[in-house]
Design an enzyme around this catalytic site. Structure first.
Site, mmCIF file in Angstrom:
data_model
loop_
_atom_site.group_PDB
_atom_site.id
_atom_site.type_symbol
_atom_site.label_atom_id
_atom_site.label_comp_id
_atom_site.label_asym_id
_atom_site.label_seq_id
_atom_site.Cartn_x
_atom_site.Cartn_y
_atom_site.Cartn_z
ATOM 1 N N HIS A 48 0.808 -1.216 0.000
ATOM 2 C CA HIS A 48 0.000 0.000 0.000
ATOM 3 C C HIS A 48 0.846 1.274 0.000
ATOM 4 O O HIS A 48 0.340 2.340 -0.350
ATOM 5 C CB HIS A 48 -0.946 0.009 1.195
ATOM 6 C CG HIS A 48 -2.010 -1.049 1.125
ATOM 7 N ND1 HIS A 48 -2.988 -1.067 0.162
ATOM 8 C CD2 HIS A 48 -2.229 -2.140 1.895
ATOM 9 C CE1 HIS A 48 -3.770 -2.113 0.339
ATOM 10 N NE2 HIS A 48 -3.334 -2.785 1.388
ATOM 11 N N ARG A 73 7.203 -5.944 3.046
ATOM 12 C CA ARG A 73 5.934 -6.476 2.548
ATOM 13 C C ARG A 73 5.889 -6.254 1.044
ATOM 14 O O ARG A 73 5.871 -5.110 0.570
ATOM 15 C CB ARG A 73 4.725 -5.805 3.210
ATOM 16 C CG ARG A 73 3.419 -6.347 2.624
ATOM 17 C CD ARG A 73 2.222 -6.165 3.509
ATOM 18 N NE ARG A 73 1.713 -4.805 3.504
ATOM 19 C CZ ARG A 73 0.516 -4.464 4.012
ATOM 20 N NH1 ARG A 73 -0.255 -5.388 4.560
ATOM 21 N NH2 ARG A 73 0.127 -3.202 3.985
ATOM 22 N N ASP A 87 17.141 -10.191 -3.328
ATOM 23 C CA ASP A 87 18.428 -9.760 -3.879
ATOM 24 C C ASP A 87 18.765 -8.326 -3.463
ATOM 25 O O ASP A 87 19.942 -7.954 -3.391
ATOM 26 C CB ASP A 87 18.427 -9.873 -5.405
ATOM 27 C CG ASP A 87 18.569 -11.309 -5.891
ATOM 28 O OD1 ASP A 87 18.807 -12.200 -5.045
ATOM 29 O OD2 ASP A 87 18.433 -11.543 -7.106
ATOM 30 N N GLU A 152 -5.943 -12.941 5.660
ATOM 31 C CA GLU A 152 -6.796 -11.762 5.773
ATOM 32 C C GLU A 152 -8.137 -11.950 5.070
ATOM 33 O O GLU A 152 -8.712 -10.997 4.544
ATOM 34 C CB GLU A 152 -6.065 -10.530 5.240
ATOM 35 C CG GLU A 152 -5.322 -10.744 3.949
ATOM 36 C CD GLU A 152 -4.365 -9.593 3.620
ATOM 37 O OE1 GLU A 152 -4.566 -8.488 4.138
ATOM 38 O OE2 GLU A 152 -3.434 -9.826 2.849
ATOM 39 N N ASP A 178 -8.589 -6.092 6.112
ATOM 40 C CA ASP A 178 -9.164 -6.877 5.016
ATOM 41 C C ASP A 178 -10.056 -8.003 5.540
ATOM 42 O O ASP A 178 -11.082 -8.318 4.932
ATOM 43 C CB ASP A 178 -8.046 -7.449 4.147
ATOM 44 C CG ASP A 178 -7.415 -6.394 3.266
ATOM 45 O OD1 ASP A 178 -8.055 -5.966 2.296
ATOM 46 O OD2 ASP A 178 -6.276 -5.991 3.541
#
Length: 260
Positions: A48, A73, A87, A152, A178
């Site tokens: 988000h 995230r 990476d 969620e 959610d």
């Protein structure tokens, strides 16, 4: 030289409570500031928050030297996104929208090198190996990657036992916003039915000897979830922390004018 020790993963394995905060500014300077505030973990939010790979990398660079542990995230559970985040130097990933054990297994494979997974072998020239200066990275990295999946939805909770049985999943994060929307209570994660479902999920995760996580915006909520058995609990979002403090300061200062 092996891959660096993931101290956050080790703490979760011992069920040592970890208090964290969300990073949504997508700015390295803000992340550096937050890394001085004493949180055990900080989430670089690529779902988000307005992040791209470069901003995620830059925030990892400033958090890594600090006592706080960076959790990335990713926007979605795709192997190529996970490969790039790893990476860039991430050791702990939080993957949203995991509803089934099959999806969880795919995420485990994305985090691991062959023959145990599908992670690409191009890290020798990347930040994660300190640009080739960690010669044993490939043979030791899998053990130090921490994979956290987000449950969620009602489907995820229905499949929670199967998700918890997936080897390589270190913890399950309950997404209250959610989940509440999927349960028919959009914008009301405090609904009793939602809170009952969250408590049951946390207890089930802990009973499976996995780490349970959640985000709450109140200290009362944090205590509640810690008492329920949650191990990694985020207690705020840095954008909201700043907004709340700034609004209070503005209102207090203008209060002087009202008294004149």
């Amino acid at each position: 030289m092996p891959a660096p020790k993931n101290t956050f993963k080790a703490a979760l394995a011992k069920h040592k409570p970890q208090i964290g905060c969300w990073l949504s500014f997508a700015e390295a300077t803000a992340a550096e500031l937050m890394s001085t505030t004493g949180f055990d973990w900080l989430v670089i939010d690529g779902e988000h928050g307005p992040n791209d790979l470069r901003s995620i990398r830059d925030q990892l660079m400033v958090i890594d030297p600090s006592p706080s542990h960076a959790v990335v995230r990713v926007p979605y559970g795709q192997d190529w996104i996970i490969k790039q985040a790893l990476d860039a130097g991430a050791q702990t990933l939080l993957v949203p929208l995991i509803d089934t054990a099959e999806q969880a297994r795919d995420m485990v494979k994305a985090c691991r090198y062959a023959p145990n997974g599908v992670r690409g072998m191009g890290g020798a020239g990347s930040r994660v190996t300190r640009f080739g200066s960690i010669p044993d990275y490939v043979t030791t990295a899998d053990a130090e990657i921490c994979l956290l999946v987000q449950a969620e939805s009602r489907q995820a909770l229905e499949n929670l036992d199967e998700i918890l049985a997936v080897e390589g999943v270190d913890g399950v994060f309950i997404g209250p916003a959610d989940l509440s929307a999927d349960m028919g209570y959009p914008g009301n994660s405090g609904a009793p039915e939602v809170q009952t479902a969250i408590e049951a999920a946390i207890k089930k995760i802990r009973a499976a000897d996995k780490a349970a996580g959640i985000l709450t915006l109140t200290l009362e909520g944090a205590k509640t979830h810690l008492d329920q058995g949650a191990t990694f609990v985020a207690v705020g979002i840095e954008t909201l922390v700043l907004a709340k403090a700034a609004r209070a300061l503005s209102a207090d200062a203008k209060g002087f004018l009202d008294k004149e």
